[in-house]
Design a protein around this motif. Structure first.
Motif, short mmCIF file in Angstrom:
data_model
loop_
_atom_site.label_atom_id
_atom_site.label_comp_id
_atom_site.label_asym_id
_atom_site.label_seq_id
_atom_site.Cartn_x
_atom_site.Cartn_y
_atom_site.Cartn_z
N ALA A 262 0.84 -1.21 0.00
CA ALA A 262 0.00 0.00 0.00
C ALA A 262 0.87 1.25 0.00
O ALA A 262 0.59 2.22 -0.72
N GLY A 268 -4.84 -1.31 -5.87
CA GLY A 268 -5.80 -0.60 -6.71
C GLY A 268 -6.59 -1.59 -7.54
O GLY A 268 -6.42 -2.82 -7.41
N HIS A 290 -9.52 -0.11 -1.90
CA HIS A 290 -8.72 0.11 -3.10
C HIS A 290 -9.26 -0.64 -4.32
O HIS A 290 -8.66 -0.58 -5.40
#
Length: 457
Positions: A262, A268, A290
């Protein structure tokens, strides 16, 4: 005048995966003859029409036969027709190491057996033969697409193309040398060259595949992240597979692996984490925030005694989940029907909730949700007009399948890969009446025997 079509499929049920409301408004036939959809989402007495490798239409069977003139019609009177299954994580060439070093914990298995064997034997020829063997097993079991991570990915890509199977090729990255590459820069250079060479193949797509946080430096992760953003490609890596991995990361980096990724900006919607067995509530929320995807590999995790992923918590938080077989060396089957059933049962047993991961959700994870993780959900993963015709027919006629109250429930809790009779990839028949169409079983067996002899010599 009837419209032309290449193929008309007439199963007892079509299981489209996507709900009627999610399908294109031009897509006809969203209900059965009774005027309402089956409560599990299956469509009774419907047809699927295929033209030029694409799903042209899904509609009631009578209407289809009146509207289309097909070059070939296939009656499947006791079958459920489903989208091709998507294996979200595997090491296809490791089919040649099936059963080689069983009943060992992960790091002993890797350090003392698998990695030394790979150092001696892995080559273009090994990967091509092993991947072809894996593709044959997967196609025969209804898997039409897989996400692969291994050395010599160009040889794997050539094997997948020979088999006519869809695949995402992982551009593997490690810091240490192998027969394939010398260091991280060399792995990346060869991976990018592979993408350039095969990017126009319609059955192939690509992902960056850094092996794991414990084999990749921060600098290499940073470079991969930049390239992935520039090229719009997924990042596919092992994460939180064992308790030892987390302990070692705390000692080396002062933080758990997911926190490290992260901070490096890797999490993501293009991130596919594999295993995620040892994740806490905060990390589950981090993955959900995310938009990350996870490949759940229950059989491999159990066999290596790594643990059981908290699937009920992950899905409740909204983390997108698909299933992976991992490699045949740690499973030892490339059987997504088995993974579906095991994942659903484990989710219930570990959470104490019988409603955890119901059959429809498990089947969706094995198809559309896994396709979404690979950025392929616009092409495959559901039976919808406009998508590619990756289709699987599952025969529910056997006595062990009777009676059928809910075909979706049967697909997860009753059926196995032995019930798969027909498979199409891009509208091309790959399995006919349980027999592979293009691959020579005797030849594949002889190749496997050759490599077993080399391995044990």
């Amino acid at each position: 005048m009837k419209a032309p079509a290449d193929l008309l499929l007439l199963p007892q049920w079509v299981v489209p995966i996507e709900s009627a409301g999610a399908r294109d408004s031009a897509h006809t036939g969203s209900v059965g003859r009774s005027g309402s959809p089956h409560p599990c989402g299956a469509l009774a007495d419907h047809a699927v029409v295929v033209q030029d490798g694409m799903i042209l239409d899904v509609l009631p069977a009578d209407a289809a036969q009146g509207r289309y003139h097909a070059a070939q019609t296939v009656a499947l009177p006791s079958h459920a027709l489903i989208p091709g299954l998507v294996n979200l994580h595997g090491h296809a060439a490791m089919s040649l190491l099936r059963g080689f070093a069983d009943d060992l914990p992960l790091m002993t298995w890797l350090n003392e057996h698998i990695w030394p064997a790979e150092k001696r034997l892995v080559s273009d020829a090994f990967v091509r033969d092993g991947t072809l063997l894996a593709a044959a097993e997967m196609l025969a079991g209804g898997v039409t697409c897989c996400n692969d991570m291994y050395y010599f990915p160009q040889a794997a890509g050539e094997a997948f193309l020979q088999a006519g199977m869809r695949a995402t090729l992982g551009m593997i990255v490690l810091e240490f040398p192998s027969a394939y590459a010398s260091d991280a820069d060399d792995y990346l250079a060869k991976g990018l060259a592979l993408r350039d060479a095969l990017k126009d193949e319609p059955l192939l797509s690509f992902a960056f595949a850094p092996h794991a946080p414990y084999t990749i430096t921060d600098a290499t992760f940073g470079r991969i992240n930049t390239l992935a953003e520039q090229l719009g490609l997924p990042i596919h890596t092992h994460i939180h597979e064992t308790a030892d991995e987390i302990r070692d990361s705390l000692q080396q980096h002062g933080m758990r692996p997911l926190e490290r990724l992260a901070r490096l900006g890797l999490l993501g919607p293009n991130f596919i984490g594999v295993h995620a067995v040892h994740v806490n509530d905060a990390e589950i929320e981090l993955l959900a925030q995310h938009g990350c995807h996870l490949a759940h590999c229950p059989s491999s995790n159990l066999k290596l005694a790594s643990g059981i992923a908290p699937v009920a918590k992950l899905t409740a938080a909204g983390v997108n989940l698909g299933f992976g077989t991992d490699g045949a060396a740690s499973n030892n089957r490339l059987d997504l029907f088995g993974e579906m059933r095991l994942a659903a049962l484990l989710a219930k047993g570990t959470s104490g909730m019988a409603t955890a991961l119901p059959a429809a959700a498990a089947l969706k994870a094995a198809t559309l949700d896994a396709a979404r993780a690979l950025n392929l959900d616009s092409q495959i993963g559901s039976i919808v007009a406009g998508k590619r015709a990756d289709l699987v027919a599952v025969d529910l006629h056997a006595l062990s399948s009777q009676p059928v109250f809910d075909p979706v429930s049967h697909l997860v809790y009753v059926a196995g890969r032995e019930h798969v009779t027909h498979v199409w990839v891009d509208g091309i028949l790959k399995l006919h009446d349980r027999k592979l169409v293009d691959l020579d079983i005797d030849d594949l067996s002889a190749r496997a025997t050759y490599w077993r002899t080399k391995l044990t010599a």
